[in-house]
Design a protein around this motif. Structure first.
Motif, PDB file in Angstrom:
ATOM      1  N   ALA B 133       0.849  -0.845   0.379  1.00 12.96           N
ATOM      2  CA  ALA B 133       0.377  -0.114  -0.267  1.00 12.96           C
ATOM      3  C   ALA B 133       0.404   1.578   0.330  1.00 12.96           C
ATOM      4  O   ALA B 133       0.863   2.589  -0.505  1.00 12.96           O
ATOM      5  CB  ALA B 133      -0.764   0.111   1.194  1.00 12.96           C
ATOM      6  N   ASP B 134       2.409   1.446   0.629  1.00 13.11           N
ATOM      7  CA  ASP B 134       2.531   2.633   1.296  1.00 13.11           C
ATOM      8  C   ASP B 134       4.231   2.338   0.583  1.00 13.11           C
ATOM      9  O   ASP B 134       4.653   3.275   1.232  1.00 13.11           O
ATOM     10  CB  ASP B 134       2.249   3.368   2.901  1.00 13.11           C
ATOM     11  N   TYR B 135       4.623   1.859  -0.100  1.00 14.26           N
ATOM     12  CA  TYR B 135       5.626   1.286  -0.283  1.00 14.26           C
ATOM     13  C   TYR B 135       6.092   1.557  -1.213  1.00 14.26           C
ATOM     14  O   TYR B 135       5.541   1.671  -2.713  1.00 14.26           O
ATOM     15  CB  TYR B 135       5.915  -0.099  -0.526  1.00 14.26           C
ATOM     16  N   VAL B 136       6.853   2.788  -1.802  1.00  9.14           N
ATOM     17  CA  VAL B 136       7.717   2.938  -3.255  1.00  9.14           C
ATOM     18  C   VAL B 136       9.013   2.866  -3.498  1.00  9.14           C
ATOM     19  O   VAL B 136       9.968   2.886  -2.213  1.00  9.14           O
ATOM     20  CB  VAL B 136       7.646   4.760  -3.065  1.00  9.14           C
ATOM     21  N   MET B 137       9.426   1.816  -5.026  1.00  7.71           N
ATOM     22  CA  MET B 137      10.911   1.995  -5.238  1.00  7.71           C
ATOM     23  C   MET B 137      10.924   3.200  -5.901  1.00  7.71           C
ATOM     24  O   MET B 137      10.261   3.403  -6.449  1.00  7.71           O
ATOM     25  CB  MET B 137      10.724   0.757  -5.712  1.00  7.71           C
ATOM     26  N   VAL B 138      12.466   3.909  -4.848  1.00 13.30           N
ATOM     27  CA  VAL B 138      12.369   5.216  -5.186  1.00 13.30           C
ATOM     28  C   VAL B 138      13.833   5.322  -6.069  1.00 13.30           C
ATOM     29  O   VAL B 138      15.009   4.882  -5.657  1.00 13.30           O
ATOM     30  CB  VAL B 138      12.758   6.160  -3.695  1.00 13.30           C
ATOM     31  N   ASN B 139      14.102   5.330  -7.288  1.00 18.05           N
ATOM     32  CA  ASN B 139      14.777   5.414  -8.366  1.00 18.05           C
ATOM     33  C   ASN B 139      15.035   7.293  -8.931  1.00 18.05           C
ATOM     34  O   ASN B 139      14.395   6.778 -10.309  1.00 18.05           O
ATOM     35  CB  ASN B 139      15.610   4.346  -9.038  1.00 18.05           C
ATOM     36  N   THR B 140      15.643   8.073  -8.863  1.00 23.14           N
ATOM     37  CA  THR B 140      15.119   9.631  -8.792  1.00 23.14           C
ATOM     38  C   THR B 140      16.355   9.879 -10.022  1.00 23.14           C
ATOM     39  O   THR B 140      16.962   8.837 -10.601  1.00 23.14           O
ATOM     40  CB  THR B 140      15.184  10.777  -9.039  1.00 23.14           C
TER      41      THR B 140
END
Lengths: 151, 295
Positions: B133-140
């Motif tokens: 629900a509240d997980y984001v894989m972050v790769n800017t």
């Protein structure tokens, strides 16, 4: 979001013939001459911030810029100030004021800037922060109005 | 080219006894997969006691040393996907981030690659929701530029993980910016919620956007894993299987990595294609097998 809008505007501004036929994706934003020179020299264009001018040519330059930024941020914190988003570099150093929102008629009425509230009137409100970035109408020490742009 | 992704970083450690946890188990699974026909092994590491995903350099180092010391040759592919994990606090109060958040610097995310010097490492080419629900894989973009540049500097081949069409688009941008050198290696990751679904229309859209001269491989999660072996071969690509993506060999039958590789080899060869070995993979992709940096 601003970047997205900018990219969309660039995409709309380009003629259809300029679109890369192999992908179906919108054409990329044009590189600056300096960026093209960087790539031609075998280096990578590496972003260190949100704005289009915030890029370094190669990892070594990126590390130098980031080190300078770290030092400036540390100086800011050591002086008891905070960093806030805005300005050419994406952030600036300021402190909350104790009189933010108070009515003012001249700069000396405020800890920070006396921000003019509407055009023509020689009255304003003290800023919530000790500094601002961008363009803003302010009241000077003698109560006269001036437009000030800060990077 | 057949890649076996032997353990992954999903919360699968308690769902199958065949999910390797310790460096010894991960290396053993990788070696067995290589013996079964995998030319490349893609490895994450886990904490040996709990099985939880980890990015401790010492664990990567032990996996690398064990695989390099094995009698069977295999191309080593270590993930660099860990350390971009943002767990938000929920719809009512997203910030501050919740427990489980692990946001590391580019240097920290690359430290095990710098020390272990695998032939390949992965570059997850975008930020994405997953089935949590509240997980984001972050790769800017900034992070990808920094990590990609470091991979090239180290001489470790980046494998672009494209979980969706935009990730492939950004990979091309990395080439345009001079960060990545062509020809690139791409893994098309299909059916990972909520990236690209694994229907064939979407798959072909991805395949058709791989630039000429690049090498691509593809996989799908779960029950479509073996179907995608066939789809990838048919589309002119390479294949990936393994427990990272699928725990099952068949209904009610939990798989080992070697079993999944054996089945994939059978499909590839039954289609009239050939499974190539690690030396040929290195020759085709311009890879160099190197010893880890001295401790």
């Amino acid at each position: 979001m601003r970047g997205l809008v900018a990219a969309a505007l660039v995409a709309l501004a380009l003629p259809a013939a300029a679109q890369a036929p192999d992908t179906g994706f919108p054409p990329p934003v044009a590189l600056s001459v300096a960026q093209e020179e960087c790539i031609a020299a075998g280096q990578a264009v590496l972003a260190y911030g949100y704005e289009p001018w915030q890029w370094a040519c190669g990892a070594e330059e990126l590390a130098r810029i980031q080190e300078v930024e770290r030092r400036i941020r540390a100086d800011c914190t050591a002086a008891g100030l905070n960093t806030y988003p805005g300005g050419l570099e994406g952030w600036y150093c300021a402190a909350p004021t104790r009189d933010g929102g108070k009515t003012c008629r001249r700069a000396s009425d405020c800890e920070g800037p006396c921000l003019a509230t509407d055009s023509g009137a020689a009255i304003g409100q003290c800023g919530m922060l000790s500094a601002f970035v961008g363009c803003q109408a302010i009241l000077l020490d003698d109560g006269t109005r001036a437009e000030l742009c800060v990077d | 080219m057949l890649t076996c992704a032997v353990t992954g970083s999903g919360g699968t450690q308690d769902r199958s006894p065949h999910v390797p946890r310790s460096p010894e188990q991960i290396a053993a699974a990788a070696i067995d997969a290589a013996k079964a026909g995998a030319a490349v092994v893609h490895c994450h590491v886990r904490e040996p006691d709990t099985g939880r995903p980890s990015r401790r350099v010492a664990l990567y180092r032990e996996v690398t040393d064990r695989i390099r010391a094995a009698e069977v040759d295999v191309v080593l592919n270590l993930t660099a996907g860990m350390g971009g994990d943002l767990m938000l606090g929920g719809p009512d109060r997203p910030l501050p981030p919740a427990g489980g958040t692990d946001m590391a610097s580019a240097a920290d995310r690359m430290e095990h690659v710098r020390q272990c010097l695998p032939e390949i490492t992965t570059l997850d080419c975008g930020t994405m929701n997953f089935a949590e629900a509240d997980y984001v894989m972050v790769n800017t973009p900034g992070m990808l530029q920094a990590m990609g540049a470091e991979m090239e500097r180290l001489g470790v081949k980046p494998e672009i993980e494209a979980f969706d069409t935009g990730h492939l688009w950004y990979a091309k941008e990395l080439v345009r910016l001079g960060v990545l050198k062509e020809p690139c290696l791409v893994q098309l990751c299909m059916g990972v919620p909520w990236g690209a679904p694994d229907d064939l229309n979407t798959f072909l859209a991805m395949v058709n956007n791989v630039p000429p001269g690049w090498t691509f491989s593809a996989f799908a999660l779960g029950r479509h894993q073996m179907a995608y072996v066939a789809a990838a071969v048919l589309a002119g690509g390479n294949v990936r299987v393994g427990i990272e993506d699928n725990l099952w060999l068949g209904k009610g039958q939990l798989a080992t990595n070697a079993q999944l590789v054996e089945r994939a080899v059978g499909i590839v060869e039954a289609m009239g294609a050939r499974v190539i070995g690690p030396q040929e993979v290195r020759a085709r992709l311009g890879l160099t097998k190197r010893a880890p940096v001295a401790a």
